[in-house]
Motif scaffolding. Structure first.
Motif, PDB file in Angstrom:
ATOM      1  N   ALA A  45      58.031  10.216  16.911  1.00 34.19           N
ATOM      2  CA  ALA A  45      59.104   9.501  16.224  1.00 34.19           C
ATOM      3  C   ALA A  45      60.316  10.401  16.029  1.00 34.19           C
ATOM      4  CB  ALA A  45      58.606   8.977  14.871  1.00 34.19           C
ATOM      5  N   LEU A  46      60.100  11.637  15.591  1.00 36.95           N
ATOM      6  CA  LEU A  46      61.222  12.558  15.395  1.00 36.95           C
ATOM      7  C   LEU A  46      61.912  12.887  16.714  1.00 36.95           C
ATOM      8  CD1 LEU A  46      59.713  14.963  12.725  1.00 36.95           C
ATOM      9  CD2 LEU A  46      61.548  13.300  12.402  1.00 36.95           C
ATOM     10  N   THR A  47      61.132  12.998  17.780  1.00 38.53           N
ATOM     11  CA  THR A  47      61.716  13.264  19.094  1.00 38.53           C
ATOM     12  C   THR A  47      62.588  12.091  19.540  1.00 38.53           C
ATOM     13  OG1 THR A  47      59.858  14.676  19.692  1.00 38.53           O
ATOM     14  CG2 THR A  47      61.195  13.810  21.500  1.00 38.53           C
ATOM     15  N   ARG A  48      62.121  10.877  19.342  1.00 32.50           N
ATOM     16  CA  ARG A  48      62.900   9.692  19.726  1.00 32.50           C
ATOM     17  C   ARG A  48      64.184   9.575  18.915  1.00 32.50           C
ATOM     18  NH1 ARG A  48      57.816   5.556  20.203  1.00 32.50           N
ATOM     19  NH2 ARG A  48      57.072   6.327  22.200  1.00 32.50           N
ATOM     20  N   LEU A  49      64.146  10.039  17.657  1.00 32.39           N
ATOM     21  CA  LEU A  49      65.335   9.987  16.808  1.00 32.39           C
ATOM     22  C   LEU A  49      66.275  11.158  17.053  1.00 32.39           C
ATOM     23  CD1 LEU A  49      63.704   8.937  13.428  1.00 32.39           C
ATOM     24  CD2 LEU A  49      65.159   7.531  14.904  1.00 32.39           C
ATOM     25  N   GLY A  50      65.850  12.106  17.870  1.00 32.09           N
ATOM     26  CA  GLY A  50      66.673  13.273  18.148  1.00 32.09           C
ATOM     27  C   GLY A  50      66.608  14.308  17.032  1.00 32.09           C
ATOM     28  N   LEU A  51      65.545  14.301  16.266  1.00 30.40           N
ATOM     29  CA  LEU A  51      65.405  15.218  15.136  1.00 30.40           C
ATOM     30  C   LEU A  51      64.281  16.218  15.346  1.00 30.40           C
ATOM     31  CD1 LEU A  51      65.861  12.663  12.230  1.00 30.40           C
ATOM     32  CD2 LEU A  51      67.534  14.309  13.082  1.00 30.40           C
TER      33      LEU A  51
END
Length: 108
Positions: A45-51
């Motif tokens: 999820a964090l990877t998809r959000l760019g975080l």
């Protein structure tokens, strides 16, 4: 939280699932599966959000500061509008009283 960390977590999850399938799932194995699955899902999820990079914490902190500033500005604008409306209402009330009491005749 790099892609390598996500891949390692997926590998651990796969091993735990295989272990649960082979020997049955005891409580410790189920907890480990849930923990690894949660970690993997959070990483994705964090990877998809760019975080998922090192600067993500600073980015989120900056966004929070901007959001706080926006809320403060919005609150100040509402207060100013309410104060302006209250002043206009008082001015109209005073003007109405002046007309009603005949102060217009004094000016003439």
């Amino acid at each position: 939280m790099s892609a390598a960390a996500g891949g390692a977590s997926a590998g651990v999850l796969a091993q735990l699932m295989a272990q649960a399938g082979e020997r049955g799932a005891d409580m410790a194995t189920l907890r480990a599966i849930a923990e690894e699955a949660g970690e993997l899902g959070a990483t994705r999820a964090l990877t998809r959000l760019g975080l998922a990079d090192a600067a993500a914490g600073a980015d989120v902190a900056e966004l929070r500061e901007l959001l706080k500033a926006w809320r403060d500005a919005k609150r100040s604008a509402w207060k100013a509008l309410i104060a302006w409306v209250a002043r206009m209402a008082c001015a109209l009330l005073l003007l109405g009283l002046a007309v009603k009491l005949g102060f217009g005749e004094w000016v003439k």
